[in-house]
Enzyme design. Structure first.
Site, short mmCIF file in Angstrom:
data_model
loop_
_atom_site.label_atom_id
_atom_site.label_comp_id
_atom_site.label_asym_id
_atom_site.label_seq_id
_atom_site.Cartn_x
_atom_site.Cartn_y
_atom_site.Cartn_z
CE1 TYR A 75 28.14 -43.21 -14.97
CE2 TYR A 75 26.50 -42.46 -13.39
CZ TYR A 75 27.69 -42.26 -14.07
OH TYR A 75 28.40 -41.12 -13.88
CD GLU A 77 30.21 -46.86 -14.10
OE1 GLU A 77 28.99 -47.13 -14.12
OE2 GLU A 77 30.72 -45.97 -13.40
CG ASP A 221 45.08 -43.30 -34.73
OD1 ASP A 221 43.99 -43.36 -35.33
OD2 ASP A 221 45.36 -42.41 -33.91
#
Ligand code: DSN
Length: 438
Positions: A75, A77, A221
Site C-alpha cells: 500500500y 497511498e 484526452d
C-alpha cells in the site's frame, strides 16, 4: 460457423513465448492448472490472430513482466515523500522515475501516474477544473467521443451539464466555426478534445483559442494518440491544453492504466489531490513500475520509427479498403485508425456481423457507429480498425494489402463458415512469421 468456445484441453502454448513467460506458465501449470490453461489460451489467441482493435497493442515482454513484481505487495497511498504507510522507499523511487519519464515524453512540468485507467484520469481532471453542475462542451460518443466525456449514465453525464458539438455532416471532420458558435452560446466551463474514433489530426491550438474566448478550461484526452504524440508524429496538446489525460496501453504500448499531465503548477496540485484522496485509494504500484519501464522504452529512438510505421500502415490499409469499395469516414486517416462505413460495399452488412465473422476468421476488430449511424450501437454500420498492434508484430505496408484482402474476403463471403475457417488457418500460419514480442 464455428462457434465453439475455448476449453481447458485444447490450449497450445505459442512457441514464441519469451523464456520468462514460459517459466511463469510452467509454474502456474504446477500450481493452478485451471488458471494456467485459461491464460495459455489467451496467449495462443493473441499469437494466432490479427489484432486490429485500434485501442489495443502488444507490450514488450519486459513491460509485461514488470507488471508482475514485488511492487504489487504494498500500500502506498499518497505521493513520493508523503505516504500514509511506512516501507515506501522503493515505491517513492519507482513512482518518481515514472513521473520524470512521463514529463520528458510529453514535454510538460507535471505528471500524475496513479490513475488506474483513462476514465479515472478524466474524473480527476473534471474534479480539478470544474464543479458539479458546470457546463462541459464535448463530442458525443456516437460521433467518436468517449463515455467519460459526457455520456448520460457515466459520472460525466450524471454530474455535469453536457453540451455537445458534432462533426461536420459533410466532411465528417471537426468544424471549428461551429464549435466556436456553440461555445459562445453555452459558455462552457470546460471544453474536451481528444477522441476514440477520429482519424484526423487534432488542432489543439484551435480548441484553445475557443476556450480562451469563452473563458473555459481545455482538457485534451489523448488516450488514442498518446504514442504518436510522444514520438512527435502527431502535434502535441502542450502548450494548449490545461490538462492532458491519457491511457498508457494503446499507441503508447505500456501496461493498462491512466496518466494525467499538466504544465500549470496550480492545476497540478489540484490534479494530485483529486486523484488521491479525491477519487482513488491505494495506487497500483506494480502497474506504476511497468509504466516507468514502458515510458523508458518510449523515450528510445526506435519508438518514433515504430509510430511512423503505425501511421504509414494505417494509410496503406485505408487505401486498400477504399480500392475494394469501402468508404472511410472523413475520407481517410492521418493517424493510427480508420472508421470504415460498410454500407457502400454491402448495404445489408452490419458492424456486428462483420465483427463476428472476422473473429471466426482470426481477425479481431470492433464494430463502431459511424457519424449519424442509423443502426443502434450494438449493431452499427461500421468498423473501427487500427494498426498499432499489427505494427508491433512487424507488419509493414506489403502486409497491409494482405490484411485488406482477408478483411474483404470474409466480409464479402456473408460469414461463410468454410471461408472463415480457411482464412483462420491462413492467418495462423502467417502469424508464425510475425510472432508476438518475445
Ligand atoms: N475502450 C477504449 C477504446 O477502444 O477506444 C476507449 O476507452
Amino acid at each position: 460457423m464455428n462457434t465453439s468456445t475455448a476449453s481447458n484441453s485444447d490450449q497450445q502454448v505459442p512457441d514464441s513465448l519469451d523464456p520468462l513467460a514460459g517459466e511463469v506458465l510452467a509454474m502456474l501449470r504446477q500450481h493452478d492448472p485451471e488458471a494456467a490453461d485459461i491464460m495459455a489460451g489467451e496467449a495462443q489467441r493473441q499469437a494466432s490472430t490479427l489484432e486490429l482493435i485500434a485501442s489495443e497493442n502488444h507490450v514488450s515482454p519486459v513491460v509485461m513482466h514488470a507488471v508482475g513484481t514485488w511492487l504489487t505487495n504494498k500500500y502506498a497511498e499518497g505521493y513520493p515523500g508523503k505516504r500514509y504507510y511506512g516501507g515506501c522507499e522503493w515505491h517513492d523511487q519507482i513512482e518518481d522515475l515514472a513521473r520524470e519519464r512521463a514529463k520528458s515524453l510529453f514535454g510538460c512540468g507535471f505528471a500524475n501516474v496513479q490513475p488506474h485507467c483513462g476514465a479515472n484520469a478524466n474524473i480527476a481532471a473534471f474534479m480539478a477544473l470544474i464543479k458539479p453542475g458546470d457546463t462541459v462542451l464535448s463530442l458525443p460518443i456516437k460521433s467518436g467521443g468517449h463515455l467519460s466525456h459526457g455520456l448520460k449514465p457515466n459520472f460525466s453525464g450524471t454530474f455535469y451539464n453536457i453540451v455537445e458539438y458534432d462533426l461536420d455532416p459533410e466532411t465528417e471532420r471537426l468544424d471549428f466555426d461551429e464549435i466556436a458558435r456553440i461555445a459562445r452560446e453555452c459558455k462552457p466551463d470546460l471544453i474536451i478534445c481528444g477522441f476514440s474514433a477520429y482519424s484526423r489530426i487534432i488542432d489543439f491550438a484551435a480548441f484553445r483559442a475557443i476556450a480562451d474566448e469563452v473563458g473555459a478550461y481545455l482538457l485534451a484526452d489523448i488516450a488514442h494518440i498518446a504514442g504518436l504524440v510522444a514520438a512527435g508524429v502527431h502535434p502535441s496538446p502542450f502548450p494548449h491544453a490545461h490538462v492532458v489525460t491519457t491511457t498508457t496501453h494503446k499507441t503508447l504500448r505500456g501496461p493498462r492504466g491512466g496518466l494525467a499531465l499538466s504544465d500549470d503548477p496550480e492545476i497540478a496540485k489540484l490534479i494530485d489531490r483529486k486523484v488521491f484522496p479525491g477519487s482513488q485509494g491505494g495506487p497500483l504500484m506494480h502497474v506504476i513500475g511497468a509504466k516507468a519501464v514502458a515510458f523508458g522504452e518510449a523515450l528510445k529512438p526506435g519508438f518514433r520509427t515504430y509510430q511512423e510505421q503505425v501511421v504509414r500502415n494505417a494509410a496503406t490499409l485505408a487505401g486498400a479498403l477504399v480500392e475494394k469499395g469501402y468508404r472511410l469516414c472523413s475520407g481517410g486517416t492521418e493517424n493510427h485508425l480508420m472508421l470504415v462505413d460498410l454500407r457502400p460495399r454491402d448495404a445489408e452488412l452490419t458492424g456486428s456481423d462483420a465483427q463476428d465473422w472476422l473473429e471466426h476468421a482470426g481477425i479481431i476488430v470492433n464494430k463502431n457507429g459511424i457519424p449519424n449511424d442509423p443502426r443502434p450501437p450494438m449493431v452499427t454500420s461500421g468498423l473501427r480498425l487500427g494498426t498499432p498492434a499489427l505494427t508491433t508484430r512487424g507488419l509493414c505496408e506489403a502486409e497491409m494489402h494482405t490484411v485488406a484482402d482477408w478483411l474483404d474476403e470474409v466480409m464479402s463471403s456473408g460469414g461463410d463458415a468454410a471461408t472463415c475457417s480457411r482464412v483462420r488457418s491462413e492467418i495462423a500460419e502467417f502469424c508464425r512469421s510475425f510472432p508476438l514480442p518475445h
